[in-house]
Design a protein around this motif. Structure first.
Motif, PDB file in Angstrom:
ATOM      1  N   ALA A   1     -22.542  24.589 -12.240  1.00 53.58           N
ATOM      2  CA  ALA A   1     -21.698  23.494 -12.715  1.00 53.58           C
ATOM      3  C   ALA A   1     -22.532  22.589 -13.614  1.00 53.58           C
TER       4      ALA A   1
ATOM      5  N   GLN B   1     -14.913  32.321 -13.649  1.00 55.23           N
ATOM      6  CA  GLN B   1     -15.251  31.648 -12.391  1.00 55.23           C
ATOM      7  C   GLN B   1     -16.117  32.540 -11.503  1.00 55.23           C
TER       8      GLN B   1
ATOM      9  N   SER C   1     -19.122  29.516 -11.042  1.00 52.86           N
ATOM     10  CA  SER C   1     -18.983  28.685  -9.843  1.00 52.86           C
ATOM     11  C   SER C   1     -18.804  29.497  -8.562  1.00 52.86           C
TER      12      SER C   1
ATOM     13  N   ARG D   1     -21.201  29.364  -5.234  1.00 60.55           N
ATOM     14  CA  ARG D   1     -20.617  29.121  -3.905  1.00 60.55           C
ATOM     15  C   ARG D   1     -21.036  30.222  -2.924  1.00 60.55           C
TER      16      ARG D   1
END
Length: 78
Positions: free
Chosen positions: A22, A5, A9, A13
């Motif tokens: 994504a 992660q 993602s 972010r």
């Protein structure tokens, strides 16, 4: 899971880029397709079967050829 992660993602972010990191229609996503689940063993991230980059699919044979070319180029530079 957290390492994966962080590299995908969470990075998107942090950069405030909701169109990357994504897999979704209209999104920007380069993919690494693995031969085994990295959640079961992080070393499975090295079992790369194919890569999709800029909409182009590179299978294992193409990746091996590219690696061989890079190794040869590195030998020349030594």
């Amino acid at each position: 899971m957290e390492a994966l992660q962080t590299a995908t993602s969470n990075a998107a972010r942090f950069l405030e880029k909701d169109d990357i990191g994504a897999i979704k229609a209209g999104g920007l996503a380069d993919l690494v397709l693995l031969g085994a689940n990295p959640l079961e063993d992080i070393h499975n991230t090295k079992k790369i079967n194919a890569v999709v980059i800029n909409g182009h699919s590179l299978d294992r044979a193409v990746l091996d050829s590219m690696l061989a070319q890079a190794e040869e180029a590195a030998k020349v530079q030594k």
